[in-house]
Design a protein around this motif. Structure first.
Motif, mmCIF file in Angstrom:
data_model
loop_
_atom_site.group_PDB
_atom_site.id
_atom_site.type_symbol
_atom_site.label_atom_id
_atom_site.label_comp_id
_atom_site.label_asym_id
_atom_site.label_seq_id
_atom_site.Cartn_x
_atom_site.Cartn_y
_atom_site.Cartn_z
ATOM 1 N N GLN A 237 0.836 -1.201 0.000
ATOM 2 C CA GLN A 237 0.000 0.000 0.000
ATOM 3 C C GLN A 237 0.873 1.254 0.000
ATOM 4 O O GLN A 237 1.924 1.291 0.659
ATOM 5 C CB GLN A 237 -0.923 0.008 1.227
ATOM 6 C CG GLN A 237 -1.982 -1.065 1.200
ATOM 7 C CD GLN A 237 -2.909 -0.978 2.396
ATOM 8 O OE1 GLN A 237 -2.717 -0.143 3.267
ATOM 9 N NE2 GLN A 237 -3.913 -1.849 2.428
ATOM 10 N N ALA A 238 0.449 2.266 -0.757
ATOM 11 C CA ALA A 238 1.197 3.518 -0.837
ATOM 12 C C ALA A 238 1.307 4.166 0.544
ATOM 13 O O ALA A 238 0.317 4.242 1.278
ATOM 14 C CB ALA A 238 0.521 4.473 -1.817
ATOM 15 N N GLY A 239 2.514 4.616 0.874
ATOM 16 C CA GLY A 239 2.726 5.275 2.149
ATOM 17 C C GLY A 239 2.993 4.341 3.308
ATOM 18 O O GLY A 239 3.237 4.790 4.426
ATOM 19 N N SER A 240 2.974 3.035 3.077
ATOM 20 C CA SER A 240 3.225 2.095 4.169
ATOM 21 C C SER A 240 4.721 1.928 4.382
ATOM 22 O O SER A 240 5.542 2.439 3.615
ATOM 23 C CB SER A 240 2.588 0.734 3.869
ATOM 24 O OG SER A 240 3.332 0.048 2.879
ATOM 25 N N ALA A 241 5.080 1.169 5.422
ATOM 26 C CA ALA A 241 6.498 0.980 5.757
ATOM 27 C C ALA A 241 7.259 0.236 4.670
ATOM 28 O O ALA A 241 8.486 0.317 4.593
ATOM 29 C CB ALA A 241 6.618 0.238 7.088
ATOM 30 N N ALA A 242 6.547 -0.525 3.825
ATOM 31 C CA ALA A 242 7.210 -1.310 2.784
ATOM 32 C C ALA A 242 7.096 -0.644 1.421
ATOM 33 O O ALA A 242 7.348 -1.275 0.395
ATOM 34 C CB ALA A 242 6.610 -2.719 2.738
ATOM 35 N N ASP A 243 6.740 0.634 1.386
ATOM 36 C CA ASP A 243 6.547 1.334 0.123
ATOM 37 C C ASP A 243 7.880 1.513 -0.594
ATOM 38 O O ASP A 243 8.950 1.563 0.028
ATOM 39 C CB ASP A 243 5.882 2.686 0.400
ATOM 40 C CG ASP A 243 5.283 3.293 -0.855
ATOM 41 O OD1 ASP A 243 5.277 2.616 -1.890
ATOM 42 O OD2 ASP A 243 4.816 4.443 -0.767
ATOM 43 N N GLY A 244 7.826 1.646 -1.920
ATOM 44 C CA GLY A 244 9.028 1.882 -2.706
ATOM 45 C C GLY A 244 9.884 0.637 -2.850
ATOM 46 O O GLY A 244 9.402 -0.505 -2.860
ATOM 47 N N THR A 245 11.220 0.838 -2.968
ATOM 48 C CA THR A 245 12.137 -0.292 -3.196
ATOM 49 C C THR A 245 12.177 -1.245 -2.015
ATOM 50 O O THR A 245 12.574 -2.399 -2.170
ATOM 51 C CB THR A 245 13.549 0.237 -3.473
ATOM 52 O OG1 THR A 245 13.960 1.066 -2.361
ATOM 53 C CG2 THR A 245 13.594 1.068 -4.747
ATOM 54 N N GLY A 313 6.365 -22.498 4.893
ATOM 55 C CA GLY A 313 7.738 -22.278 4.457
ATOM 56 C C GLY A 313 8.039 -20.804 4.310
ATOM 57 O O GLY A 313 7.223 -19.939 4.639
ATOM 58 N N THR A 314 9.242 -20.486 3.828
ATOM 59 C CA THR A 314 9.679 -19.102 3.637
ATOM 60 C C THR A 314 9.806 -18.835 2.149
ATOM 61 O O THR A 314 10.465 -19.593 1.421
ATOM 62 C CB THR A 314 11.015 -18.842 4.333
ATOM 63 O OG1 THR A 314 10.865 -19.097 5.735
ATOM 64 C CG2 THR A 314 11.457 -17.402 4.137
ATOM 65 N N TYR A 315 9.192 -17.728 1.707
ATOM 66 C CA TYR A 315 9.164 -17.391 0.287
ATOM 67 C C TYR A 315 9.831 -16.032 0.107
ATOM 68 O O TYR A 315 9.456 -15.050 0.745
ATOM 69 C CB TYR A 315 7.723 -17.341 -0.230
ATOM 70 C CG TYR A 315 6.992 -18.666 -0.126
ATOM 71 C CD1 TYR A 315 6.895 -19.529 -1.220
ATOM 72 C CD2 TYR A 315 6.406 -19.055 1.081
ATOM 73 C CE1 TYR A 315 6.221 -20.742 -1.113
ATOM 74 C CE2 TYR A 315 5.742 -20.258 1.187
ATOM 75 C CZ TYR A 315 5.645 -21.110 0.099
ATOM 76 O OH TYR A 315 4.978 -22.297 0.202
ATOM 77 N N THR A 316 10.846 -15.981 -0.738
ATOM 78 C CA THR A 316 11.555 -14.730 -1.013
ATOM 79 C C THR A 316 11.466 -14.419 -2.504
ATOM 80 O O THR A 316 11.183 -15.305 -3.326
ATOM 81 C CB THR A 316 13.023 -14.811 -0.581
ATOM 82 O OG1 THR A 316 13.643 -15.901 -1.287
ATOM 83 C CG2 THR A 316 13.122 -15.072 0.918
ATOM 84 N N GLY A 317 11.739 -13.148 -2.832
ATOM 85 C CA GLY A 317 11.699 -12.736 -4.222
ATOM 86 C C GLY A 317 10.311 -12.733 -4.802
ATOM 87 O O GLY A 317 10.143 -12.847 -6.012
ATOM 88 N N VAL A 318 9.326 -12.629 -3.970
ATOM 89 C CA VAL A 318 7.935 -12.660 -4.448
ATOM 90 C C VAL A 318 7.533 -11.314 -5.049
ATOM 91 O O VAL A 318 6.925 -11.250 -6.116
ATOM 92 C CB VAL A 318 6.990 -13.035 -3.294
ATOM 93 C CG1 VAL A 318 5.535 -12.968 -3.772
ATOM 94 C CG2 VAL A 318 7.320 -14.413 -2.767
ATOM 95 N N LEU A 319 7.866 -10.203 -4.344
ATOM 96 C CA LEU A 319 7.435 -8.888 -4.793
ATOM 97 C C LEU A 319 8.527 -8.193 -5.593
ATOM 98 O O LEU A 319 9.721 -8.398 -5.347
ATOM 99 C CB LEU A 319 7.054 -8.021 -3.593
ATOM 100 C CG LEU A 319 6.033 -8.611 -2.624
ATOM 101 C CD1 LEU A 319 5.695 -7.609 -1.527
ATOM 102 C CD2 LEU A 319 4.766 -9.017 -3.353
ATOM 103 N N ALA A 320 8.129 -7.345 -6.486
ATOM 104 C CA ALA A 320 9.075 -6.602 -7.319
ATOM 105 C C ALA A 320 8.359 -5.368 -7.863
ATOM 106 O O ALA A 320 7.146 -5.213 -7.707
ATOM 107 C CB ALA A 320 9.597 -7.491 -8.461
ATOM 108 N N GLY A 321 9.156 -4.508 -8.520
ATOM 109 C CA GLY A 321 8.561 -3.343 -9.168
ATOM 110 C C GLY A 321 8.523 -2.095 -8.306
ATOM 111 O O GLY A 321 8.117 -1.027 -8.755
ATOM 112 N N GLY A 322 8.925 -2.184 -7.012
ATOM 113 C CA GLY A 322 8.933 -1.003 -6.162
ATOM 114 C C GLY A 322 10.100 -0.096 -6.509
ATOM 115 O O GLY A 322 11.225 -0.567 -6.675
ATOM 116 N N THR A 323 9.860 1.187 -6.622
ATOM 117 C CA THR A 323 10.933 2.131 -6.971
ATOM 118 C C THR A 323 10.879 3.342 -6.066
ATOM 119 O O THR A 323 9.837 3.675 -5.494
ATOM 120 C CB THR A 323 10.803 2.589 -8.438
ATOM 121 O OG1 THR A 323 9.552 3.264 -8.598
ATOM 122 C CG2 THR A 323 10.861 1.410 -9.386
ATOM 123 N N ASP A 324 12.060 4.043 -5.928
ATOM 124 C CA ASP A 324 12.160 5.322 -5.227
ATOM 125 C C ASP A 324 12.585 6.379 -6.224
ATOM 126 O O ASP A 324 13.245 6.079 -7.229
ATOM 127 C CB ASP A 324 13.202 5.249 -4.100
ATOM 128 C CG ASP A 324 12.745 4.348 -2.974
ATOM 129 O OD1 ASP A 324 11.530 4.099 -2.892
ATOM 130 O OD2 ASP A 324 13.604 3.885 -2.189
#
Length: 902
Positions: A237-245, A313-324
């Motif tokens: 979500q925009a403005g959240s702690a995980a926003d951007g890269t 289990g643990t899943y990595t590399g799921v999200l992408a496309g975030g930019t600053d």
């Protein structure tokens, strides 16, 4: 059954209506019996408290006697007074012990736990003493108290204006005038400080934080569970702690359990989710979308799969496309504050250093002229600017913030942006330096004065009369005003008409200059003023004459009073005589004083008898104020009466002091009312009185004719409490109604309205058979500890050793406190006794009568009539026996027939 139970009604079928009435009466009787028990218990509690209060009263009377005895300081030794103090200390300890140990079945009665609890409201600060005796808190458990004061209490007061004071000073006086040479015009000159300067424009510059970032695009991606293949779409979500890269690196930890939950840890950038085993994608997505609101949007990927235990289990590399994104224009304008440490040209050399740290802050070192900006991880540009304005607002201003929400990037560390534009324009300072009239450099002396400017640690001025030099030391950064102030503080010279006083003194102006001129001396008159020592017209008329004699040595003078009462001054003709010597000779005469009024008595001389002045007469004597005739008065107050005698000439202060000296025994105090005497009672209210009788006054007296009244009484405070008119005495007022009984003392003369709430407390007694407020009584029993006992005059603990009202400090004040405490304890005992004698005992009699009547009524309905029931039983038994006999006889004949047949 009726005979065995004693009851006529043993079941509902015996008498339905009677059973209903009987049970209702039984319920009332049960409640009344408990009310009787409650009333007896309440009476026992009151008796216990009263017994302890009786001991408190005894101890207070002992303390009262010890205080009175200790006041006899003339007959008692300090050791005896100290012994009395030890007894008082012991009694105070005993009172505190009684307050803590008086209990009834473990409940403390006199420690204040049974007092009412109040919550202060408007005007409550004017309350000096409050006693809540009884309050019905009703179903809400609290009651509001509103006090409307319509008129403040007043003192009794009488005003007298018959003590004149307007004729002072009023001494007979005359002058002897001598001609001599003294300083005239003071030397003066203009001091020009051409190289001084003022602060001009402030240095300013742009602080660029080009690498500061703000999120642009949100990371998103699809999580496909390993075993079931169930798919979930996540978008930051925009403005959240995980926003951007940040979102590109999110770690997703999956567990399988009984329900679906989710949480995000920004510190570790980890998304932890628990999935309900067997749930489908739509159900899982709907639950997580709610759980992770504020961080992620979750949607289901179409499909019929359900969660399987092996999906954990643990899943990595799921999200992408975030930019600053960054903006080269990000930053703010930094400007040295006008009047700050870096004002003017100083700011041009300021070094601005940017670094990182645990917290965002800013500091400025004026000695090194370095401004250090520290940014914490994640700090925004606005936060950095705010830190500068908060910490360094007196010296620096951060303004015109661009992209304030961008987060600081470490790539901007070490940036140093110099400031420019700060200026110090030249501004010539100037002031006029003038010798003080009558000072050491007055007259022609000032024409030769050297003015020296020198540098030093502080700005100050000194004058050396021997070398006739004024030296001004100037501290670094001192202004022209500082220099002028230093000169004026020294006292020999005046710095006037300062031009550009805020300009800073320049070291280029150091050195010596002689700017003064125009000082002159002239011939003026020395005057010796001769004054009678007594302010009275009788001294008008004596003449003063000066004669020369060669019988006195050079420089000597003497004075005498001749047969006609005139003053004759003998002056030596053998040499010059100082003015101070002549004045001293006259001053030595009884009844007269003399002083040189236009010089200091030294250095000014009478050169031989030829310069003697003409004779002069003393005149201008007037009566100097005070009583115009002898006066005898009797003053009566609330506490007693006293007779005062004053002689003619007694001042207003004399009268005030005499009356106030015994104000504790009369209850009347005297104050200066703009030159008139105002006699006031020391207490307020209608019981306070001031009566003044003029017993005798001499001819010409003005006191009796200027009295405003011969007697005056004060007035009581007028107030209503919750709409009920209060009974008042002075500043104390009270009400006593069925729902509220309280007494209150306010600040002397206060007319402020008061409001507060009674929110609980008090000893609640259930006195009736129904648990309703009108069958209950709530009494307040205040604490009898020494810290609580007292009132408007003070608290009882103040009588202890080392306290303000200890015997060695203030026995009179101690007596007042004890008297007030005795009255309070006596009032409490009386109130408890009245409650026990009237409310409880009358309630007990009433309850017993009611129970007896109800028991009789219930018995008449339900109890069996033993006589009637016994008769009925006997009758029934007889009938049974008769029937049995008849049947036996009837059965005998068939038996006989059967016997014959056999």
């Amino acid at each position: 059954t009726r005979l065995s139970t004693g009851l006529r009604i043993n079941s509902g079928s015996d008498d339905p209506a009677g059973l209903i009435a009987s049970e209702a009466l039984r319920s009332e009787i049960t409640g009344l019996n408990k009310a009787i028990t409650n009333t007896k218990r309440a009476s026992q509690i009151i008796s216990t408290a009263d017994s302890a209060l009786g001991q408190v009263s005894s101890l207070l009377n002992d303390i009262r006697g010890l205080v009175v005895e200790a006041a006899n300081e003339g007959a008692l030794s300090p050791d005896e007074i100290a012994a009395n103090q030890l007894q008082i200390d012991s009694s105070l300890e005993a009172l505190n012990r009684i307050a803590q140990t008086t209990t009834f079945q473990g409940r403390k009665l006199l420690d204040g736990s049974l007092d009412f609890i109040t919550s202060a409201g408007q005007g409550f600060g004017t309350v000096r003493d409050l006693t809540i005796e009884q309050a019905n808190l009703g179903a809400t458990g609290q009651v509001s108290v509103d006090v409307d004061v319509s008129a403040a209490a007043t003192r009794a007061a009488i005003t007298a204006s018959g003590i004149p004071t307007a004729t002072t000073p009023a001494f007979s006086a005359g002058t002897l005038t001598f001609e001599s040479e003294v300083a005239d015009a003071s030397a003066a000159g203009t001091v020009n400080l051409a190289n001084s300067f003022t602060i001009g424009a402030e240095a300013s510059g742009a602080i660029a934080l080009a690498n500061a970032t703000t999120p642009d695009e949100q990371a998103e991606g699809t999580l496909t569970l390993g075993d079931s293949g169930l798919g979930l779409e996540f978008e930051v979500q925009a403005g959240s702690a995980a926003d951007g890269t940040t979102g590109n690196g999110v770690i997703i930890e999956v567990t399988v359990g009984a329900s679906t939950t989710g949480s995000y840890d920004a510190a570790t950038n980890t998304l932890s989710i628990t999935l309900e085993e067997g749930a489908d994608a739509a159900t899982i997505a709907a639950a997580l979308d709610t759980e992770l609101d504020g961080f992620f949007d979750v949607a289901a990927v179409a499909g019929a799969e359900v969660v399987d235990a092996a999906d954990a289990g643990t899943y990595t590399g799921v999200l992408a496309g975030g930019t600053d994104q960054t903006d080269a224009g990000t930053g703010f304008q930094l400007t040295a504050r006008d009047g700050g440490a870096a004002d003017g040209a100083i700011g041009n050399d300021t070094t601005v250093t940017i670094t990182t740290g645990a917290v965002t802050s800013a500091s400025y070192d004026a000695e090194t002229n370095e401004l250090i900006i520290t940014a914490a991880a994640g700090a925004t540009v606005s936060e950095i600017a705010a830190a500068i304005n908060t910490s360094l607002g007196d010296d620096w201003i951060a303004s015109n913030v661009v992209n304030g929400s961008y987060a600081f990037a470490s790539a901007d560390v070490g940036t140093s942006t110099p400031l420019t534009g700060g200026t110090n324009p030249g501004l010539a300072g100037q002031f006029i330096l003038e010798a003080v009239d009558g000072g050491a450099a007055d007259g022609t002396v000032g024409n030769e004065t050297d003015l020296v400017f020198a540098s030093g640690a502080t700005t100050e001025a000194t004058y050396d009369a021997d070398s006739n030099t004024l030296t001004v030391t100037v501290a670094d950064g001192a202004t022209i005003d500082d220099v002028a102030t230093a000169i004026n503080n020294q006292g020999t010279f005046l710095a006037k008409n300062v031009l550009n006083g805020t300009a800073v003194f320049s070291t280029d102006d150091l050195g010596t200059t002689s700017p003064l001129s125009g000082g002159t001396d002239q011939t003026v008159n020395d005057v010796i003023t001769v004054t009678a020592d007594v302010a009275d017209p009788a001294f008008d008329g004596p003449s003063i004459s000066v004669v020369g004699t060669n019988a006195l040595a050079a420089g000597e003078a003497s004075a005498e009073i001749d047969n006609d009462g005139n003053i004759v001054v003998n002056v030596s003709t053998n040499g010059a005589v100082a003015m101070g010597t002549i004045a001293a000779a006259i001053d030595g005469l009884d009844g007269f004083s003399a002083a040189v009024t236009t010089s200091d008595g030294t250095g000014q001389y009478l050169d031989g008898i030829s310069a003697a002045p003409d004779s002069t007469d003393l005149a201008g004597g007037q009566f100097g104020g005070g009583l115009t005739a002898d006066l005898v008065i009797q003053l009566t107050g609330s506490d007693g009466a006293e007779v005062f005698q004053f002689e003619r000439g007694s001042s207003l202060g004399d009268v005030l002091n005499a009356i106030n000296l015994v104000s504790d025994s009369t209850g009347v105090q005297a104050v200066d009312d703009a030159g008139s005497i105002r006699l006031e009672s020391t207490t307020y209210g209608s019981r306070s009185v001031v009566a003044l009788e003029v017993i005798s006054e001499g001819a010409g007296g003005q006191f009796a004719s200027n009295l405003s009244a011969s007697r005056s009484n004060g007035t009581d405070i007028q107030a209503t409490i919750n709409g009920t008119t209060a009974t008042a005495s002075g500043n104390t007022f009270s009400i006593n109604t069925s729902t509220l009984s309280l007494s209150m003392t306010v600040e002397a003369g206060s007319s402020d309205n008061i409001s507060f709430d009674i929110t609980g407390g008090g000893a609640l007694f259930q006195l009736g058979s129904n648990v309703v407020s009108n069958q209950q009584a709530r009494m307040g029993i205040s604490s009898v500890s020494t810290g609580k006992l007292g009132g408007n005059t003070g608290r009882l603990y103040e009588l202890g050793s080392g306290q303000a009202r200890a015997l060695s400090n203030d026995a009179a004040g101690a007596a007042k406190i004890v008297d007030e405490v005795i009255n309070k304890v006596t009032s409490l005992r009386g109130r408890l006794g009245a409650f026990q004698a009237t409310t409880l005992e009358s309630n007990l009699v009433s309850l017993n009568d009611t129970v007896a009547n109800l028991q009789e009524a219930e018995s008449s309905i339900r109890d069996a009539d033993f006589a009637a029931e016994s008769a009925n039983l006997t009758r029934a038994q007889i009938l049974v026996q008769s029937g049995t006999n008849v049947l036996a006889l009837a059965n005998q004949n068939p038996q006989n027939v059967l016997a014959l047949l056999r």
